[in-house]
Design a protein around this motif. Sequence first.
Motif, PDB file in Angstrom:
ATOM      1  N   CYS A  97      -1.873  -8.297 -12.890  1.00  0.00           N
ATOM      2  CA  CYS A  97      -1.165  -7.088 -13.319  1.00  0.00           C
ATOM      3  C   CYS A  97      -0.669  -6.263 -12.135  1.00  0.00           C
ATOM      4  N   GLY A  98      -0.330  -6.929 -11.062  1.00  0.00           N
ATOM      5  CA  GLY A  98       0.112  -6.229  -9.866  1.00  0.00           C
ATOM      6  C   GLY A  98       1.610  -6.033  -9.814  1.00  0.00           C
ATOM      7  N   ILE A  99       2.019  -4.968  -9.162  1.00  0.00           N
ATOM      8  CA  ILE A  99       3.420  -4.703  -8.843  1.00  0.00           C
ATOM      9  C   ILE A  99       3.451  -4.447  -7.346  1.00  0.00           C
ATOM     10  N   HIS A 100       4.077  -5.369  -6.602  1.00  0.00           N
ATOM     11  CA  HIS A 100       3.985  -5.327  -5.151  1.00  0.00           C
ATOM     12  C   HIS A 100       5.325  -5.548  -4.467  1.00  0.00           C
ATOM     13  N   VAL A 101       5.489  -4.953  -3.299  1.00  0.00           N
ATOM     14  CA  VAL A 101       6.617  -5.283  -2.435  1.00  0.00           C
ATOM     15  C   VAL A 101       6.190  -6.484  -1.601  1.00  0.00           C
ATOM     16  N   HIS A 102       7.033  -7.502  -1.596  1.00  0.00           N
ATOM     17  CA  HIS A 102       6.750  -8.715  -0.833  1.00  0.00           C
ATOM     18  C   HIS A 102       7.628  -8.775   0.414  1.00  0.00           C
ATOM     19  N   ALA A 103       7.250  -9.586   1.370  1.00  0.00           N
ATOM     20  CA  ALA A 103       7.906  -9.637   2.675  1.00  0.00           C
ATOM     21  C   ALA A 103       9.319 -10.212   2.644  1.00  0.00           C
ATOM     22  N   GLY A 104       9.600 -11.070   1.677  1.00  0.00           N
ATOM     23  CA  GLY A 104      10.893 -11.734   1.628  1.00  0.00           C
ATOM     24  C   GLY A 104      12.029 -10.818   1.228  1.00  0.00           C
ATOM     25  N   LEU A 105      13.233 -11.327   1.398  1.00  0.00           N
ATOM     26  CA  LEU A 105      14.440 -10.576   1.062  1.00  0.00           C
ATOM     27  C   LEU A 105      15.120 -11.125  -0.183  1.00  0.00           C
ATOM     28  N   SER A 106      14.480 -12.114  -0.832  1.00  0.00           N
ATOM     29  CA  SER A 106      15.015 -12.675  -2.067  1.00  0.00           C
ATOM     30  C   SER A 106      13.855 -13.185  -2.921  1.00  0.00           C
ATOM     31  N   CYS A 107      14.121 -13.373  -4.206  1.00  0.00           N
ATOM     32  CA  CYS A 107      13.084 -13.893  -5.096  1.00  0.00           C
ATOM     33  C   CYS A 107      12.754 -15.346  -4.776  1.00  0.00           C
ATOM     34  N   GLU A 108      13.714 -16.079  -4.282  1.00  0.00           N
ATOM     35  CA  GLU A 108      13.481 -17.485  -3.927  1.00  0.00           C
ATOM     36  C   GLU A 108      12.551 -17.614  -2.726  1.00  0.00           C
ATOM     37  N   ASP A 109      12.488 -16.584  -1.904  1.00  0.00           N
ATOM     38  CA  ASP A 109      11.666 -16.603  -0.699  1.00  0.00           C
ATOM     39  C   ASP A 109      10.913 -15.279  -0.580  1.00  0.00           C
ATOM     40  N   ALA A 110      10.144 -14.934  -1.624  1.00  0.00           N
ATOM     41  CA  ALA A 110       9.488 -13.622  -1.677  1.00  0.00           C
ATOM     42  C   ALA A 110       8.406 -13.458  -0.621  1.00  0.00           C
ATOM     43  N   GLY A 111       7.701 -14.533  -0.295  1.00  0.00           N
ATOM     44  CA  GLY A 111       6.628 -14.434   0.686  1.00  0.00           C
ATOM     45  C   GLY A 111       5.439 -13.666   0.146  1.00  0.00           C
ATOM     46  N   GLY A 112       4.578 -13.232   1.046  1.00  0.00           N
ATOM     47  CA  GLY A 112       3.372 -12.501   0.670  1.00  0.00           C
ATOM     48  C   GLY A 112       3.614 -11.006   0.616  1.00  0.00           C
ATOM     49  N   HIS A 113       2.569 -10.257   0.383  1.00  0.00           N
ATOM     50  CA  HIS A 113       2.670  -8.802   0.308  1.00  0.00           C
ATOM     51  C   HIS A 113       3.165  -8.250   1.637  1.00  0.00           C
ATOM     52  N   TYR A 114       4.028  -7.239   1.566  1.00  0.00           N
ATOM     53  CA  TYR A 114       4.661  -6.686   2.756  1.00  0.00           C
ATOM     54  C   TYR A 114       3.891  -5.479   3.279  1.00  0.00           C
ATOM     55  N   TYR A 115       3.279  -5.652   4.429  1.00  0.00           N
ATOM     56  CA  TYR A 115       2.627  -4.560   5.138  1.00  0.00           C
ATOM     57  C   TYR A 115       2.442  -4.987   6.585  1.00  0.00           C
ATOM     58  N   ASP A 116       2.265  -4.007   7.461  1.00  0.00           N
ATOM     59  CA  ASP A 116       2.098  -4.269   8.896  1.00  0.00           C
ATOM     60  C   ASP A 116       0.632  -4.565   9.179  1.00  0.00           C
ATOM     61  N   ASN A 117       0.297  -5.851   9.255  1.00  0.00           N
ATOM     62  CA  ASN A 117      -1.117  -6.214   9.436  1.00  0.00           C
ATOM     63  C   ASN A 117      -1.631  -5.901  10.838  1.00  0.00           C
ATOM     64  N   ALA A 118      -0.752  -5.461  11.741  1.00  0.00           N
ATOM     65  CA  ALA A 118      -1.212  -5.019  13.060  1.00  0.00           C
ATOM     66  C   ALA A 118      -1.766  -3.591  12.998  1.00  0.00           C
ATOM     67  N   SER A 119      -1.274  -2.782  12.045  1.00  0.00           N
ATOM     68  CA  SER A 119      -1.747  -1.396  11.947  1.00  0.00           C
ATOM     69  C   SER A 119      -2.527  -1.108  10.665  1.00  0.00           C
ATOM     70  N   VAL A 120      -2.422  -1.992   9.674  1.00  0.00           N
ATOM     71  CA  VAL A 120      -3.146  -1.827   8.412  1.00  0.00           C
ATOM     72  C   VAL A 120      -4.084  -3.021   8.280  1.00  0.00           C
ATOM     73  N   THR A 121      -5.383  -2.760   8.262  1.00  0.00           N
ATOM     74  CA  THR A 121      -6.360  -3.844   8.349  1.00  0.00           C
ATOM     75  C   THR A 121      -6.564  -4.628   7.053  1.00  0.00           C
ATOM     76  N   GLU A 122      -6.345  -3.980   5.906  1.00  0.00           N
ATOM     77  CA  GLU A 122      -6.543  -4.668   4.624  1.00  0.00           C
ATOM     78  C   GLU A 122      -5.288  -4.529   3.774  1.00  0.00           C
ATOM     79  N   ASP A 123      -4.967  -5.547   3.018  1.00  0.00           N
ATOM     80  CA  ASP A 123      -3.786  -5.555   2.157  1.00  0.00           C
ATOM     81  C   ASP A 123      -3.782  -4.327   1.248  1.00  0.00           C
TER      82      ASP A 123
END
Length: 85
Positions: free
Chosen positions: A9-35
């Motif tokens: 039941c999640g609604i998330h921004v993903h790293a990709g720029l299209s639905c065909e290549d959505a990738g994982g959740h979008y966040y800066d893992n260098a400054s944010v330690t947990e998703d």
Amino acid sequence: DIAGVANACGIHVHAGLSCEDAGGHYYDNASVTEDPWKSVRYTTVDGNGTASDQNVQVVTGWSLADVDGRTMVVHDVAGARVACA
């Protein structure tokens, strides 16, 4: 019960720029330690399946300009991707 089901039941921004290549959740893992998207979920509030949530602030480590244009994905109760924009 969706406890323990990743992305249920999640609604998330993903790293990709299209639905065909959505990738994982979008966040800066260098400054944010947990998703930060793990806890963002929608819930039903009545017997008709109406979904609702409150204003949710997600700290991604990126600016709004960085997030603009990324893929938004909606997950079902099993965590599968069911909608994308």
